[in-house]
Design a protein around this motif. Structure first.
Motif, PDB file in Angstrom:
ATOM      1  N   ALA A 246       0.843  -1.200   0.000  1.00  0.00           N
ATOM      2  CA  ALA A 246       0.000   0.000   0.000  1.00  0.00           C
ATOM      3  C   ALA A 246       0.869   1.238   0.000  1.00  0.00           C
ATOM      4  N   ILE A 247       0.270   2.336  -0.457  1.00  0.00           N
ATOM      5  CA  ILE A 247       0.956   3.623  -0.434  1.00  0.00           C
ATOM      6  C   ILE A 247      -0.098   4.719  -0.356  1.00  0.00           C
ATOM      7  N   LEU A 248       0.241   5.814   0.299  1.00  0.00           N
ATOM      8  CA  LEU A 248      -0.610   7.005   0.389  1.00  0.00           C
ATOM      9  C   LEU A 248       0.235   8.204   0.008  1.00  0.00           C
ATOM     10  N   VAL A 249      -0.213   8.968  -0.979  1.00  0.00           N
ATOM     11  CA  VAL A 249       0.582  10.052  -1.531  1.00  0.00           C
ATOM     12  C   VAL A 249      -0.231  11.340  -1.539  1.00  0.00           C
TER      13      VAL A 249
ATOM     14  N   THR B  11      -8.238   1.308   2.991  1.00  0.00           N
ATOM     15  CA  THR B  11      -8.250   2.652   2.416  1.00  0.00           C
ATOM     16  C   THR B  11      -8.798   3.671   3.399  1.00  0.00           C
ATOM     17  N   LYS B  12      -9.835   3.314   4.122  1.00  0.00           N
ATOM     18  CA  LYS B  12     -10.367   4.221   5.146  1.00  0.00           C
ATOM     19  C   LYS B  12      -9.297   4.541   6.193  1.00  0.00           C
ATOM     20  N   ALA B  13      -8.583   3.511   6.637  1.00  0.00           N
ATOM     21  CA  ALA B  13      -7.538   3.732   7.642  1.00  0.00           C
ATOM     22  C   ALA B  13      -6.453   4.655   7.106  1.00  0.00           C
TER      23      ALA B  13
ATOM     24  N   VAL C  70      -3.333   3.723  -2.732  1.00  0.00           N
ATOM     25  CA  VAL C  70      -3.285   2.491  -3.526  1.00  0.00           C
ATOM     26  C   VAL C  70      -3.095   1.328  -2.562  1.00  0.00           C
ATOM     27  N   VAL C  71      -3.991   0.350  -2.631  1.00  0.00           N
ATOM     28  CA  VAL C  71      -3.881  -0.861  -1.812  1.00  0.00           C
ATOM     29  C   VAL C  71      -3.889  -2.055  -2.757  1.00  0.00           C
TER      30      VAL C  71
ATOM     31  N   ASN D  39      -7.820  -8.289  -3.792  1.00  0.00           N
ATOM     32  CA  ASN D  39      -8.462  -6.993  -4.026  1.00  0.00           C
ATOM     33  C   ASN D  39      -7.414  -5.906  -4.215  1.00  0.00           C
ATOM     34  N   THR D  40      -7.606  -5.100  -5.252  1.00  0.00           N
ATOM     35  CA  THR D  40      -6.761  -3.931  -5.478  1.00  0.00           C
ATOM     36  C   THR D  40      -7.677  -2.718  -5.556  1.00  0.00           C
ATOM     37  N   LEU D  41      -7.190  -1.590  -5.087  1.00  0.00           N
ATOM     38  CA  LEU D  41      -8.055  -0.407  -5.019  1.00  0.00           C
ATOM     39  C   LEU D  41      -7.222   0.865  -5.103  1.00  0.00           C
ATOM     40  N   VAL D  42      -7.638   1.765  -5.991  1.00  0.00           N
ATOM     41  CA  VAL D  42      -7.062   3.105  -6.086  1.00  0.00           C
ATOM     42  C   VAL D  42      -8.155   4.095  -5.733  1.00  0.00           C
ATOM     43  N   THR D  43      -7.849   5.034  -4.851  1.00  0.00           N
ATOM     44  CA  THR D  43      -8.855   5.975  -4.352  1.00  0.00           C
ATOM     45  C   THR D  43      -8.311   7.390  -4.340  1.00  0.00           C
TER      46      THR D  43
END
Length: 412
Positions: free
Chosen positions: A74-77, A306-308, A294-295, A278-282
Motif C-alpha cells: 500500500a501507499i498514500l501520496v 483505504t479508510k484507515a 493504492v492498496v 483486491n486492489t483499489l485506487v482511491t
C-alpha cells in the motif's frame, strides 16, 4: 440523479430486458425509505498475515506512526506535493487486476476525442474469453462514442471496451501495450510491465503500489480523465444493436451514496482477480488536501485499509507552500560578455512555473528541512533544475525550475 431513482430504473431494466448487466449494480442495504445505509467497512477475522507488519514509513524519525492494514502492499501520496505519507511493501511487484484500466483510460483521454463515434470490431467484442469477465456485452458492429467506451471502462470495468480503446488509440492491442509500458517509464515507474489493457490474469502483467500511485497521480492531472474516474452514474442509451438503456454505477463503494461512503472520496478504480486479491485506487479531498491511496493484495474490497489510510493522512499531515523560492534564477554576466552574448543584461536561465509544496506531520517546522539540488531530464524539452526537500532523510516535496535557454544558443 438520486439513488432512489437510479435503483428504480435498474429494477425496471431487470424486469423488462432479456439482457441485463448484472455487474453494473452493487447491492445496497436500505432504510425504510429506500435510502442506502452507510455501514462500517468490513474487517477480516482473523486478520491477514500482513496486518501486524509495520509500515516502511514508521522507520522515519519523527514521522507519525501508521495504522495497521490487511493489504500486503500500500501507499498514500499527497497529490500536489508528491510526498509519500505512508508506504508498506510499495515496491513489491503485484498483480494489479482492473486498476490497470487507469493507464488505459489515461492513454485514451490523451489520444482520443470523447465525442467521436466508433464501431466495435469483432476482435474487440469477441477476444475476451474468461468466464465472469466484467463487460457491457458490446457486440460486433455496435456503435458507441469514445465517452461511452471510457465510462464503461472506468465504471463497469468493461474488458471488451479496453480492447476497443486500445485499437482506436494505437491500431492494435499489441501496440497499445507497448504504449502503456512506454508511458509507465516516462512517469518514473521502475517495476511495471503491462501485457494487456485490462488487468486480466497474466504472469507477465504486474506493477507496484508505488508505480501505480505515479500512474494514478498523472492521470488525475488530466482533466478529461478526471471526468471519467469521478462519475458515479452513467447511462448508455439504446444503440443500433442493443434495444435497452445500459445503466452503469461506479463500482467504488466509498463514493457518495455507496455502501462504504467516505466523506471526501472523489473516485477511483477497483480490481479483483484470484491471483491479485483486491486492489483499489482511491482519490480523496479534505479542505485543500488531495490524497491518492493504492492498496494491493488485500481482502474485502480493500475498503477498510483505504479508510484507515485516508484517516491517517487527513488527520496527521498538512501541506505547506514553499516561500523561500525565487520565481526566476538569472545568471550574472561579466561586462566583457556583452560582446559575445545576445542579451547579457537579461539572462534568465530558469523560471518556476508553479508553486512548490511540502507535506509534513502537523506542527513540523519547515525550517527543519534539508535541501538538495539536481539537474533532471525533461522529456518535453530542456533539463529541469530540481530542488528536493527532505525531512530526516525522507523526501517531502520538490520545486522545479524550467530551463529557458541554453548558453550556447545565446552566443553572437
Amino acid at each position: 440523479m438520486n439513488i432512489k431513482k437510479t435503483l428504480r430504473r435498474l429494477l425496471t431494466a431487470t424486469l423488462c430486458s432479456t439482457v441485463f448487466i448484472v455487474q453494473a449494480v452493487p447491492v445496497f442495504a436500505t432504510d425504510s425509505y429506500g435510502a442506502p445505509l452507510v455501514t462500517a467497512t468490513p474487517t477480516p477475522n482473523p486478520h491477514t498475515a500482513y496486518y501486524t507488519q509495520p509500515a516502511d514509513t514508521d522507520s522515519i524519525e519523527g514521522w507519525v506512526k501508521a495504522p495497521q492494514i490487511e493489504g500486503e502492499s500500500a501507499i498514500l501520496v499527497d497529490m500536489l506535493s508528491g510526498t509519500v505519507l505512508y508506504s508498506k511493501n510499495a515496491d513489491k511487484a503485484q498483480y494489479p487486476a482492473s486498476i490497470t484500466k487507469i493507464m488505459t483510460g489515461l492513454l485514451g483521454c490523451e489520444n482520443l476525442d470523447p465525442s467521436a463515434k466508433f464501431t466495435m470490431t469483432e476482435s474487440a467484442a469477441r477476444s475476451i474469453t474468461e468466464s465472469n469477465s466484467s463487460s457491457i456485452y458490446a457486440d460486433t458492429g455496435e456503435e458507441f462514442t469514445i465517452e461511452q467506451a471510457l465510462m464503461a471502462v472506468m465504471l463497469q470495468s468493461a474488458n471488451e471496451m479496453t480492447l476497443a480503446i486500445a485499437e482506436l488509440t494505437s491500431g492494435s492491442t499489441k501496440k497499445f501495450v507497448e504504449q502503456m509500458n512506454l508511458k509507465a517509464r516516462q512517469l518514473g515507474c521502475t517495476n511495471t510491465h503491462f501485457n494487456n489493457p485490462n488487468g486480466l490474469p497474466d504472469e507477465t502483467h504486474y506493477t507496484t503500489a508505488s508505480d501505480m500511485a505515479k500512474i494514478a497521480r498523472a492521470a488525475w492531472f488530466n482533466f478529461t480523465f478526471r471526468k471519467f474516474v469521478t462519475t458515479g452514474y452513467y447511462e448508455i442509451p439504446p444503440t443500433n444493436k442493443f434495444a435497452e438503456t445500459r445503466y452503469l454505477l461506479n463500482h467504488h463503494k466509498m463514493m457518495s451514496g455507496q455502501t462504504y461512503a467516505y466523506d471526501g472520496v472523489l473516485g477511483g478504480k477497483t480490481g479483483y482477480t484470484e491471483a491479485a486479491g483486491n486492489t483499489l485506487v482511491t482519490y480523496a479531498k479534505n479542505d485543500n488536501t488531495y490524497l491518492v491511496a493504492v492498496v494491493m493484495q488485500s481482502v474485502n474490497g480493500a475498503y477498510s485499509d483505504t479508510k484507515a489510510l485516508l484517516d491517517y493522512g487527513f488527520n496527521n499531515f498538512s501541506r505547506s507552500k514553499l516561500t523561500d523560492l525565487r520565481k526566476e534564477i538569472s545568471r550574472s554576466c561579466l561586462p566583457a560578455e556583452k560582446y559575445i552574448l545576445k542579451d547579457y543584461k537579461n539572462f534568465t536561465l530558469f523560471r518556476m512555473r508553479r508553486n512548490g509544496y511540502v507535506s509534513l506531520p502537523k506542527g513540523t517546522d519547515v525550517n527543519q528541512l534539508s535541501k538538495s539540488y539536481s539537474m533532471t531530464k525533461n522529456l518535453a524539452g530542456l533539463p529541469l533544475l530540481t530542488i528536493t526537500y527532505s525531512y530526516n532523510g525522507h523526501e517531502v516535496g520538490t520545486a522545479r525550475y524550467y530551463q529557458t535557454r541554453l548558453l550556447s544558443d545565446e552566443l553572437l
